[in-house]
Design a protein around this motif. Structure first.
Motif, PDB file in Angstrom:
ATOM      1  N   ASP A 124       0.864  -1.177   0.000  1.00  0.00           N
ATOM      2  CA  ASP A 124       0.000   0.000   0.000  1.00  0.00           C
ATOM      3  C   ASP A 124       0.911   1.241   0.000  1.00  0.00           C
ATOM      4  N   ASP A 194      -9.029  -2.038 -11.208  1.00  0.00           N
ATOM      5  CA  ASP A 194      -9.603  -2.181  -9.873  1.00  0.00           C
ATOM      6  C   ASP A 194      -9.121  -1.022  -8.985  1.00  0.00           C
ATOM      7  N   THR A 195      -9.693  -0.953  -7.791  1.00  0.00           N
ATOM      8  CA  THR A 195      -9.395   0.177  -6.897  1.00  0.00           C
ATOM      9  C   THR A 195      -7.897   0.275  -6.609  1.00  0.00           C
ATOM     10  N   ALA A 196      -7.265  -0.871  -6.311  1.00  0.00           N
ATOM     11  CA  ALA A 196      -5.838  -0.852  -5.956  1.00  0.00           C
ATOM     12  C   ALA A 196      -5.013  -0.280  -7.102  1.00  0.00           C
ATOM     13  N   VAL A 199      -5.582   3.538  -7.325  1.00  0.00           N
ATOM     14  CA  VAL A 199      -4.892   4.235  -6.234  1.00  0.00           C
ATOM     15  C   VAL A 199      -3.397   4.318  -6.554  1.00  0.00           C
ATOM     16  N   HIS A 226      -7.528   7.591  -2.120  1.00  0.00           N
ATOM     17  CA  HIS A 226      -7.715   6.773  -0.915  1.00  0.00           C
ATOM     18  C   HIS A 226      -8.669   5.640  -1.258  1.00  0.00           C
ATOM     19  N   GLU A 227      -8.306   4.435  -0.849  1.00  0.00           N
ATOM     20  CA  GLU A 227      -9.200   3.298  -1.108  1.00  0.00           C
ATOM     21  C   GLU A 227     -10.472   3.408  -0.281  1.00  0.00           C
ATOM     22  N   GLU A 228     -11.584   2.959  -0.876  1.00  0.00           N
ATOM     23  CA  GLU A 228     -12.849   2.887  -0.137  1.00  0.00           C
ATOM     24  C   GLU A 228     -13.231   1.415  -0.036  1.00  0.00           C
ATOM     25  N   GLU A 229     -13.582   0.988   1.160  1.00  0.00           N
ATOM     26  CA  GLU A 229     -13.823  -0.439   1.344  1.00  0.00           C
ATOM     27  C   GLU A 229     -15.298  -0.827   1.184  1.00  0.00           C
ATOM     28  N   THR A 250     -15.221   2.053  -9.174  1.00  0.00           N
ATOM     29  CA  THR A 250     -14.160   1.390  -9.950  1.00  0.00           C
ATOM     30  C   THR A 250     -14.688   0.007 -10.363  1.00  0.00           C
ATOM     31  N   VAL A 255     -13.047   4.487  -5.152  1.00  0.00           N
ATOM     32  CA  VAL A 255     -11.848   5.198  -4.724  1.00  0.00           C
ATOM     33  C   VAL A 255     -12.229   6.645  -4.407  1.00  0.00           C
ATOM     34  N   ARG A 324     -10.873   0.836   5.273  1.00  0.00           N
ATOM     35  CA  ARG A 324     -10.243   1.838   4.413  1.00  0.00           C
ATOM     36  C   ARG A 324     -11.298   2.778   3.831  1.00  0.00           C
TER      37      ARG A 324
END
Ligand code: COA
Length: 646
Positions: A124, A194-196, A199, A226-229, A250, A255, A324
């Motif tokens: 991260d 994807d989100t990762a 980011v 910033h990641e959103e969970e 995403t 995100v 997150r």
């Protein structure tokens, strides 16, 4: 040794090197160089024993590197070359990265290696600028000190030690030549990424140049990912907003993006907005886009009315931090201690953020704890009022006034806290009013390696934040003047010696926090705590009788009013240079024209009635009336108003 810095900017890294080398008795001259000629004349003028290039974007001319040892700080591992080292390291998900100190030769980044240090990069990874200000700077300091020691000891001159030739590096070195990272390499595919991955892409480009992408059919550069969970929604669609940030769907989630820079276009013209006060709060009644091209701003400010209908997703400051998401201000409690962190992008605090933080502080103060620790942000403790938001506002002078009053309104609460001991824990650098904000606390602790810039003059400001009370109280009048007049950065060690801070802990954020928590837990349980608090209270009362805080504030603000509204435009010009990094576009018109002082004097009871030319910029308009606090006490809105974005 007499050392000359050739650098494209006297930034956090070069300031830290200056501090470290000066503390070791070296005589440092800094030359901010934009051309080869400047470097040639600086070298022939200073005749240095050594030249160091902490952050140089252009090649050192042969005339210089053939005469002097020139050491380049390269933010890459051995063998790495090219201008986008950190961008590639983050985007490629490198597990370790490093800094190499190279001697300048004809070929860029290919000279003999004087030192090289590696560090771990977590999956991260932080943003590029966060990495640069943290691990890169630490590794650069180690490398430079090692190289300087080679010269001081005579090892290099005698031939007892030789730098490693880049040409003879073994074939298993990971580093290689990489070209500049282009926008095409950074592009986000909202449907597939994807989100990762998103980011990572944004962080690899943060703080510059950002990732260009399209929202609402328009082009923006994206920052602050910033990641959103939990939140989910259609990819590429804005799902929610919170504290100036927007949440975008995403391929596998969402995100948060805290800041945008508008890339312009024909539609970014002057727009007229109507703002009216109704029962539900302030409302925009016209769709339009503010013309704020080229300035990095909170995303909701840039998108403005385009976000109509986008849900607010508030998060209370004490919500559990076990998933997150995006949160600027967070409050946690441990035993008798409340920890308040405020991670504002680049440490800049706009009017709304100051009031949000004041609210959070009042909440912390309402809790049955004994100590409040102000942790600031991880990268920066604070850099004072938000010059970008001010620059983007239709009336920068007026917005400066609101912002300075907002930060003062926060600080006066800290200073007047008698029920708690307040501790400032600086994990990152602090500048201008942000450095003075720390002094409102009863004790100030910093992580070693923190660099402070406790001065305003380079921005053309007298300064407020009650510095005329807090700074001399800590360092004495003479030193207070020296610090504010000389405009020099000071390191944590020097700051402790003069009493600006009380102590230094740890070499990194985790060890600093661990030691700080231990110290604070101890003081909160101290049997003498009541007495400590009583002494604090009495000393505040004594000070208040001698000279009220309101008098310090009024005197400072009198000077600031002249800086903002007076005929001398030094501040406005310095701010524009700063915000646009020296490339300010021509301003069509300005309401901060000189000579407005008379119109803007306070009325009876210190209340100033202003025609609000713009909603307090960056302000969540609904928040004004829904939150516990209100517009700054010295100004009032009246009725419905037409707003013009210039
Ligand atoms: N408002 C808006 N943006 C700010 C800011 C502020 N007060 N202070 C710093 N920033 C931004 C910079 O523009 C830069 O933006 P970028 O990431 O888009 O490039 C980023 O924060 C880092 O700043 P930089 O100047 O590169 O960091 P540094 O560590 O080299 O220098 C300071 C730190 C504090 C010396 C320098 O940023 C500064 O002088 N800031 C202005 C402080 C000030 O005058 N505040 C107003 C009076 S209270």
């Amino acid at each position: 040794m007499k050392i000359l810095f050739l650098t494209s900017a006297h930034n956090s890294l070069s300031q830290r090197l200056l501090v470290e080398l000066s503390e070791r008795g070296h005589d440092i001259h800094v030359c901010v160089a934009a051309t080869g000629e400047t470097m040639i004349s600086a070298a022939s003028d200073k005749l240095p024993d050594l030249i160091i290039a902490p952050m140089l974007k252009l090649a050192i001319p042969e005339e210089v590197w053939s005469r002097y040892i020139c050491l380049i700080v390269h933010p890459g591992i051995k063998g790495d070359r090219g201008p986008s080292s950190l961008d590639w390291a983050i985007a490629n998900g490198e597990r370790t990265w490093g800094v190499t100190i190279l001697q300048a030769t004809a070929e860029l980044d290919a000279g003999p290696i004087w030192a090289s240090h590696e560090f771990v990069l977590e999956p991260d990874a932080p943003s590029k600028s966060s990495l640069y200000r943290g691990r890169v700077t630490d590794a650069a300091v180690r490398g430079v000190l090692e190289a300087v020691a080679r010269i001081e000891s005579g090892e290099f001159q005698s031939g007892a030690w030789r730098p490693e030739m880049s040409s003879s590096l073994s074939s298993d070195v990971r580093g290689c030549l990489r070209g500049p990272m282009r926008q095409a390499d950074r592009a986000i595919d909202w449907l597939r990424d994807d989100t990762a991955a998103i980011v990572m892409k944004i962080r690899a480009a943060d703080s510059a140049p950002g990732v260009r992408s399209t929202l609402f059919g328009r082009s923006f550069s994206l920052y602050g990912a910033h990641e959103e969970e939990f939140l989910k929604g259609p990819p590429g669609q804005v799902l929610a907003r919170r504290d100036g940030a927007i949440c975008i769907g995403t391929a596998d989630g969402a995100v948060w993006v805290s800041h945008l820079k508008s890339n312009g276009g024909p539609d970014f013209q002057k727009q007229t907005w109507h703002l009216s006060l109704s029962e539900g709060g302030w409302k925009f009644s016209n769709i339009g886009l503010p013309s704020v091209d080229g300035i990095k701003l909170p995303a909701t400010q840039v998108l403005g009315p385009l976000l109509q209908g986008v849900a607010d997703a508030p998060l209370s400051i004490d919500a559990p931090a076990d998933y997150r998401t995006y949160r600027e201000i967070a409050y946690t409690e441990e035993a008798d201690v409340g920890y308040l962190s405020f991670d504002f992008y680049n440490g800049a605090m706009n009017t709304t953020q100051c009031y949000r933080l004041r609210n959070a502080f009042l909440y912390a103060r309402s809790r049955p704890t004994r100590v409040i620790v102000l942790l600031g942000g991880r990268d920066f403790w604070s850099n004072g009022i938000d010059l970008n938001t001010i620059e983007a506002s239709v009336d920068p002078a007026e917005e400066s006034w609101r912002n300075i009053n907002a930060i003062d309104d926060l600080i006066v609460e800290i200073l007047n806290t008698t029920c708690h001991l307040v501790i400032a824990g600086l994990r990152g650098n602090a500048g201008a009013g942000g450095a003075m904000l720390a002094l409102a606390a009863d004790r100030v602790f910093a992580m070693s390696g923190v660099v402070l810039n406790p001065h305003y003059r380079s921005m053309g400001l007298y300064g407020s934040e009650y510095w005329t009370y807090t700074l001399p109280r800590r360092v004495g009048r003479t030193r207070a003047l020296e610090l504010t007049e000389s405009c020099q950065p000071i390191g944590a060690q020097a700051a402790r010696q003069i009493g600006f801070i009380d102590d230094i802990f740890g070499n990194d954020a985790s060890s600093f926090e661990a030691e700080l928590r231990e110290w604070v837990a101890h003081i909160a349980q101290d049997r003498e705590f009541r007495r400590l608090l009583r002494r604090k209270h009495e000393s505040r009362l004594d000070d208040e009788c001698f000279k009220p805080l309101a008098a310090y504030r009024a005197e400072e603000l009198d000077r600031m009013r002249v800086n903002f509204f007076g005929p001398n435009r030094t501040y406005h010009e310095a701010r524009r240079r700063f915000v646009f990094k020296g490339k300010a576009p021509r301003r069509e018109s300005s309401l901060s024209a000189p000579g407005r002082l008379d119109d803007l004097q306070a009325g009876p009871n210190g209340v100033r009635t202003v025609e609000p030319s713009v909603p307090p910029v960056g302000l969540d308009v609904r928040g004004v009336t829904q939150g516990n606090h209100h517009l700054p006490p010295h100004w009032q809105f009246a009725g419905s108003t037409a707003l013009v974005w210039a």
